[in-house]
Design an enzyme around this catalytic site. Structure first.
Site, PDB file in Angstrom:
ATOM      1  CB  SER A   1      -0.949  -0.032   1.199  1.00 45.19           C
ATOM      2  OG  SER A   1      -1.977   0.910   1.038  1.00 45.19           O
TER       3      SER A   1
ATOM      4  CE  LYS B   1     -16.296  20.496   7.384  1.00 43.55           C
ATOM      5  NZ  LYS B   1     -14.954  20.874   6.925  1.00 43.55           N
TER       6      LYS B   1
END
Length: 341
Positions: free
Chosen positions: A170, A222
């Site tokens: 990763s 948001k």
């Protein structure tokens, strides 16, 4: 009754000691928070001398006195030749060795940036850098910055090699793929070019206990998913879209640095061991960092660079107090066990 009295006395002593230590630790932590953090130290170690020392120790154990005398004569002869003409030694390039053992939040990037800055202050285009990467990945922004730090080396046209002895997955592979040359131990874990995000949701628990949770935002997204509010299908869809976008950026980044990769084949979130990773062009060569350094020692002068942040006096005392508290607690537990027996 006597047992209860003894046990009560023991418990009172234990509580008194623990409270006293907690107060001291609290005082020290308060001092540490007020004290300014001092800068760290850069440590340079000659790995070439380290290898020479190992060689000399082995020779003194394995060789006879006559063989050692003969070897010493040969070494003296070589030293005289070097003094007459130090051209060979002057031709030796430098190889700077850095170690990155990354955590989930990639906090080690601060150390890495200092080490790379030190290298770039002294290295020339003829020198090389080896970075030993060990990480299973972590936060995107942290490992993105770590990869950008390695890019600084390449931007200066200095050859960069990354070695993976255990794992570069990763975010760890995001760093490794920047290198000009990637080496891997045969059973090192490589790949995991994917993105994962997860969080628990306690909304049902709150509702069951008649607890209301309010969250107010300005902007449709948001917040997409929340731990305490009720998640919506729209929020989940947006969250998934954001993850897919990060994955696309990750794939583009890897493809940019390793154009020979079949990116769709390796960007599935899977990982492979060294040999399989080489077959997939995720790495260039199967070799441990130890073998790489021993070979490089014949043509390069090897230097390990490590940045260590200085600890304040309060921080040092705080750590000592913590260890003292831990030891005291274990003694109390042991004493309590004996009392019960």
């Amino acid at each position: 009754m006597e047992f209860l009295f003894v046990y009560g006395l023991f418990l009172a002593k234990a509580i008194t000691i623990v409270v006293a230590i907690v107060v001291v630790v609290g005082f020290i932590v308060g001092m540490a928070s007020k004290q300014k953090q001092t800068s760290g130290n850069l440590e340079f170690e000659s790995l070439s001398e380290h290898f020479d020392d190992i060689k000399n120790q082995a020779q003194h154990v394995l060789l006879s006195k006559d063989e050692l005398k003969k070897l010493e004569k040969e070494e003296k002869k070589k030293e005289k030749e070097k003094k007459k003409s130090s051209k060979d030694e002057a031709k030796k390039k430098n190889l700077f060795v850095l170690n990155f053992n990354g955590s989930m939040n990639a906090q080690e990037v601060e150390q890495l940036r200092e080490e790379i800055t030190a290298v770039l202050c002294v290295a020339t285009k003829d020198d090389e850098v080896l970075v030993n990467v060990e990480s299973g990945g972590g936060v995107v922004h942290g490992y993105g910055l770590a990869a950008s730090q390695l890019q600084r080396i390449k931007d200066k046209q200095i050859k960069l090699t990354v070695s993976v002895d255990k794992v570069a997955a990763s975010g760890g592979y995001m760093m490794a793929c920047v290198a000009d040359h990637v080496i891997s131990a045969p059973f090192a874990i490589i790949g995991s070019i994917g993105v994962i995000a997860q969080l628990p949701n306690f909304n049902k628990v709150l509702k069951k206990n008649d607890i209301e949770f309010e969250q107010h935002t300005a902007g449709d997204f948001k917040r997409t998913l929340t731990m305490f509010g009720e998640n919506t299908a729209e929020g989940r869809a947006k969250f998934k879209e954001e993850i897919e976008d990060v994955h696309l950026m990750f794939k583009d980044f890897v493809k940019q640095h390793r154009s020979e990769l079949d990116i769709d084949k390796v960007a599935t979130g899977e990982y492979w061991y060294g040999q399989r990773a080489k077959d997939l062009n995720l790495v260039d060569e199967l070799k441990t960092s130890d073998d790489f350094l021993m070979e490089a020692n014949n043509t390069h002068k090897l230097y390990a660079i490590k940045y260590a942040a200085k600890k304040t006096l309060a921080q040092k005392l705080g750590f000592s107090a913590y260890k003292a508290l831990e030891q005291t607690f274990m003694r109390l537990v042991d004493a309590g066990n004996k009392l019960y027996r």
